[in-house]
Scaffold this motif. Structure first.
Motif, PDB file in Angstrom:
ATOM      1  N   GLY A 174       0.818  -1.211   0.000  1.00 50.52           N
ATOM      2  CA  GLY A 174       0.000   0.000   0.000  1.00 50.52           C
ATOM      3  C   GLY A 174       0.849   1.258   0.000  1.00 50.52           C
ATOM      4  N   ALA A 175       1.924   1.247   0.782  1.00 51.20           N
ATOM      5  CA  ALA A 175       2.827   2.400   0.803  1.00 51.20           C
ATOM      6  C   ALA A 175       3.452   2.635  -0.561  1.00 51.20           C
ATOM      7  N   MET A 176       3.832   1.554  -1.241  1.00 48.00           N
ATOM      8  CA  MET A 176       4.446   1.700  -2.560  1.00 48.00           C
ATOM      9  C   MET A 176       3.446   2.198  -3.601  1.00 48.00           C
ATOM     10  N   LEU A 177       2.186   1.794  -3.476  1.00 45.53           N
ATOM     11  CA  LEU A 177       1.176   2.267  -4.430  1.00 45.53           C
ATOM     12  C   LEU A 177       1.032   3.779  -4.379  1.00 45.53           C
ATOM     13  N   PHE A 178       1.205   4.359  -3.200  1.00 43.21           N
ATOM     14  CA  PHE A 178       1.129   5.816  -3.065  1.00 43.21           C
ATOM     15  C   PHE A 178       2.463   6.486  -3.372  1.00 43.21           C
ATOM     16  N   ALA A 179       3.559   5.936  -2.835  1.00 45.97           N
ATOM     17  CA  ALA A 179       4.847   6.632  -2.874  1.00 45.97           C
ATOM     18  C   ALA A 179       5.567   6.490  -4.209  1.00 45.97           C
ATOM     19  N   PHE A 180       5.466   5.335  -4.851  1.00 51.04           N
ATOM     20  CA  PHE A 180       6.273   5.109  -6.059  1.00 51.04           C
ATOM     21  C   PHE A 180       5.898   6.045  -7.195  1.00 51.04           C
ATOM     22  N   PRO A 181       4.625   6.123  -7.606  1.00 52.44           N
ATOM     23  CA  PRO A 181       4.313   7.058  -8.710  1.00 52.44           C
ATOM     24  C   PRO A 181       4.595   8.513  -8.344  1.00 52.44           C
ATOM     25  N   LEU A 182       4.287   8.918  -7.104  1.00 45.01           N
ATOM     26  CA  LEU A 182       4.566  10.295  -6.701  1.00 45.01           C
ATOM     27  C   LEU A 182       6.070  10.569  -6.710  1.00 45.01           C
ATOM     28  N   GLY A 183       6.863   9.592  -6.255  1.00 43.66           N
ATOM     29  CA  GLY A 183       8.311   9.770  -6.223  1.00 43.66           C
ATOM     30  C   GLY A 183       8.911   9.902  -7.611  1.00 43.66           C
ATOM     31  N   VAL A 184       8.447   9.076  -8.539  1.00 46.05           N
ATOM     32  CA  VAL A 184       8.968   9.134  -9.913  1.00 46.05           C
ATOM     33  C   VAL A 184       8.567  10.441 -10.581  1.00 46.05           C
ATOM     34  N   ILE A 185       7.304  10.871 -10.373  1.00 46.27           N
ATOM     35  CA  ILE A 185       6.852  12.141 -10.962  1.00 46.27           C
ATOM     36  C   ILE A 185       7.657  13.310 -10.394  1.00 46.27           C
ATOM     37  N   ALA A 186       7.906  13.292  -9.078  1.00 41.71           N
ATOM     38  CA  ALA A 186       8.694  14.358  -8.461  1.00 41.71           C
ATOM     39  C   ALA A 186      10.115  14.365  -9.005  1.00 41.71           C
ATOM     40  N   ALA A 187      10.689  13.171  -9.208  1.00 40.62           N
ATOM     41  CA  ALA A 187      12.047  13.095  -9.749  1.00 40.62           C
ATOM     42  C   ALA A 187      12.105  13.640 -11.172  1.00 40.62           C
ATOM     43  N   ILE A 188      11.075  13.344 -11.959  1.00 39.58           N
ATOM     44  CA  ILE A 188      11.020  13.889 -13.327  1.00 39.58           C
ATOM     45  C   ILE A 188      10.944  15.415 -13.288  1.00 39.58           C
ATOM     46  N   TYR A 189      10.158  15.925 -12.368  1.00 41.42           N
ATOM     47  CA  TYR A 189      10.052  17.388 -12.254  1.00 41.42           C
ATOM     48  C   TYR A 189      11.401  18.001 -11.889  1.00 41.42           C
ATOM     49  N   PHE A 190      12.082  17.446 -10.898  1.00 41.31           N
ATOM     50  CA  PHE A 190      13.359  17.998 -10.457  1.00 41.31           C
ATOM     51  C   PHE A 190      14.422  17.962 -11.554  1.00 41.31           C
ATOM     52  N   THR A 191      14.427  16.881 -12.339  1.00 35.71           N
ATOM     53  CA  THR A 191      15.508  16.708 -13.316  1.00 35.71           C
ATOM     54  C   THR A 191      15.196  17.335 -14.671  1.00 35.71           C
ATOM     55  N   GLU A 192      13.917  17.409 -15.045  1.00 38.26           N
ATOM     56  CA  GLU A 192      13.595  17.824 -16.402  1.00 38.26           C
ATOM     57  C   GLU A 192      12.855  19.163 -16.498  1.00 38.26           C
ATOM     58  N   TYR A 193      12.174  19.579 -15.455  1.00 37.31           N
ATOM     59  CA  TYR A 193      11.331  20.765 -15.553  1.00 37.31           C
ATOM     60  C   TYR A 193      11.714  21.871 -14.577  1.00 37.31           C
ATOM     61  N   ALA A 194      12.172  21.505 -13.394  1.00 39.71           N
ATOM     62  CA  ALA A 194      12.435  22.517 -12.367  1.00 39.71           C
ATOM     63  C   ALA A 194      13.607  23.410 -12.761  1.00 39.71           C
ATOM     64  N   LYS A 195      13.453  24.702 -12.519  1.00 36.17           N
ATOM     65  CA  LYS A 195      14.549  25.637 -12.755  1.00 36.17           C
ATOM     66  C   LYS A 195      15.362  25.807 -11.477  1.00 36.17           C
ATOM     67  N   ASP A 196      16.571  26.235 -11.650  1.00 41.62           N
ATOM     68  CA  ASP A 196      17.462  26.414 -10.500  1.00 41.62           C
ATOM     69  C   ASP A 196      17.147  27.751  -9.821  1.00 41.62           C
ATOM     70  N   ASN A 197      16.136  27.737  -8.932  1.00 36.79           N
ATOM     71  CA  ASN A 197      15.733  28.967  -8.250  1.00 36.79           C
ATOM     72  C   ASN A 197      15.478  28.678  -6.770  1.00 36.79           C
ATOM     73  N   PHE A 198      15.024  29.696  -6.060  1.00 37.76           N
ATOM     74  CA  PHE A 198      14.819  29.575  -4.613  1.00 37.76           C
ATOM     75  C   PHE A 198      13.755  28.522  -4.285  1.00 37.76           C
ATOM     76  N   PHE A 199      12.686  28.503  -5.067  1.00 36.33           N
ATOM     77  CA  PHE A 199      11.601  27.546  -4.820  1.00 36.33           C
ATOM     78  C   PHE A 199      12.095  26.109  -4.953  1.00 36.33           C
ATOM     79  N   THR A 200      12.875  25.846  -5.978  1.00 39.08           N
ATOM     80  CA  THR A 200      13.419  24.499  -6.170  1.00 39.08           C
ATOM     81  C   THR A 200      14.373  24.128  -5.042  1.00 39.08           C
ATOM     82  N   SER A 201      15.165  25.078  -4.616  1.00 37.36           N
ATOM     83  CA  SER A 201      16.090  24.818  -3.500  1.00 37.36           C
ATOM     84  C   SER A 201      15.338  24.460  -2.231  1.00 37.36           C
TER      85      SER A 201
END
Length: 449
Positions: free
Chosen positions: A233-260
């Motif tokens: 159950g924990a993986m059903l919630f955490a895995f997709p959210l974790g992968v989406i967050a990682a995609i955001y950090f690596t591909e979309y997020a800009k290097d600014n205060f909010f990202t930091s």
């Protein structure tokens, strides 16, 4: 630095590294070997006729004809012991009231209690309500311990004030010398094996059966199932959210205060003590969000998901960053969109690392205790179905290991259950980690063609 000094330093560092690895391996063996040896005792042991009675009466397992034949065989030896007891009780009734009779009565109470622990309820006893008192010793090693308690009285020598008290044993038969009960002790010592008929037992039911009488008897299937529900159950919630967050950090997020701030928050969450997540889960998911009225698998899974989310994000982020930039450039150069490049090129190439991080996080979720104390776990409970995960708590291996070892009233009597649970939990975690290694190797091979 000259060549000779460099060689000496290289050899020194190599020796230190090898020594560290050996010490870690030895420390691991010191911990693991007792767990495996004692945990295996929950499944492989010498079971007595009382264990076979329990299995047939509670789970309908065993051959009733063979069982009845063995019961008849053991009763012939037990009845002799019961006749000795009846003779002594008749002898006590004829004694004049006084200190001697009072002393015999007190000592005889201890004898009857031990005999009931060995053979089950004695003639004249009321029908016990608790299951633990309805049967005698179900394991031969426990029967031998009880026999020692029957044969000897433990005493302590305090005569030397400069030393700690010394333990010694006095034959219990001496307390009843000259009475009819004196014959009981050598008889029990010589015939206990015939009364209990111990046989080498492979008790697979320890894994597949429900617990009985707060784990005095039965198995741990409810705890294994509960651990599986919580971790998955924990993986059903955490895995997709974790992968989406990682995609955001690596591909979309800009290097600014909010990202930091987001990266700092993720790193901080990874270092928060697990008990804090448990309190957060109680306060937020149960008391505020009302995902369930009280403890439930859903609340526990959400709490565990928050706990392992930083690890999944970090593992997925590192896996995505490890993909060669030429893959992305080639896909974009062929006219593919950014999102299509991520889905069809980058994620497949990063999949081995992402899955490895996910399964390692799954293993951590399976082994955590603190986050589920307030949100999901109960000490004693039955197996639950998929429809019950939204509103029902569940037993879990990690919590029940702690509970049985520290809070159970018969903790010393069920050490084999405690070690068996630890072995089951370690086996689950090891299997999860092994599956991560095999899955990563298989996907990597497929990607290489």
């Amino acid at each position: 630095m000259d060549l000779g000094t460099r060689k000496i330093l290289d050899r020194s560092f190599t020796a230190v590294g090898v020594t560290s690895i050996l010490l870690m391996a030895i420390a691991l063996l010191v911990v693991i070997v007792p767990i495996f040896s004692k945990g295996a005792g929950a499944i492989f042991f010498k079971g007595t006729i009382e264990h076979r009675k329990l299995q047939y009466n509670e789970f309908r397992k065993g051959n009733p004809d063979v069982l009845q034949q063995q019961i008849t065989e053991t009763d012939s030896y037990r009845n002799k012991a019961f006749s000795i007891i009846e003779a002594f009780e008749a002898e006590m009734e004829g004694m004049e009231p006084g200190e001697k009779k009072k002393e015999y009565t007190s000592q005889y109470t201890s004898v009857r209690k031990i005999l009931a622990h060995l053979l089950g309820p004695l003639p004249g006893d009321m029908e016990p309500i608790l299951l633990r008192y309805q049967y005698g010793a179900t394991r031969w090693e426990k029967a031998e311990e009880a026999l020692h308690d029957l044969m000897f009285v433990t005493k302590w020598d305090y005569s030397d004030p400069t030393k700690m008290a010394t333990q010694y044993f006095v034959p219990r038969a001496d307390e009843f010398a000259g009475t009819a009960l004196a014959d009981l002790f050598p008889y029990m010592e010589n015939n206990l094996e015939k009364m209990l008929l111990p046989e080498q037992t492979f008790y697979w039911g320890f894994i597949t059966e429900r617990s009985l009488d707060a784990h005095i008897f039965g198995g741990i299937w409810a705890e294994i199932q509960g651990t599986f529900f919580l971790a998955v159950g924990a993986m059903l919630f955490a895995f997709p959210l974790g992968v989406i967050a990682a995609i955001y950090f690596t591909e979309y997020a800009k290097d600014n205060f909010f990202t930091s701030i987001l990266r700092s928050a993720n790193s901080t969450l990874a270092g928060v003590p697990s008990i804090v997540f448990g309190l957060f889960g109680l306060a937020f998911f149960i008391n505020t969000m009302k995902v369930s009225e009280s403890k439930s698998v859903l609340a526990g899974s959400l709490t565990l998901a928050i706990m392992i989310l930083p690890t999944i994000i970090r593992a997925a982020e590192e896996a995505i960053l490890a993909v060669p930039k030429t893959y992305k450039e080639a896909s974009l150069g062929l006219g593919s969109t950014k999102w299509r490049t991520i889905v069809t090129v980058i994620l497949p190439a990063a999949l081995p690392g992402i899955i490895t991080g996910g399964i390692i996080s799954l293993g951590r979720a399976a082994g955590e205790t603190a986050p589920i104390i307030f949100t999901a776990a109960v000490s004693v409970g039955a197996t639950i179905g998929l429809g019950d995960v939204f509103n029902s708590p569940t037993p879990a291996l990690s919590w029940n290991i702690y509970n049985l070892a520290s809070e159970h009233e018969a903790a010393n009597e069920i050490r084999h259950v405690q070690y068996g649970m630890v072995l089951a939990l370690i086996s689950i975690v090891l299997l999860l980690n092994l599956s991560a290694i095999l899955l990563r190797a298989r996907i990597s091979q497929k990607l290489k063609g």
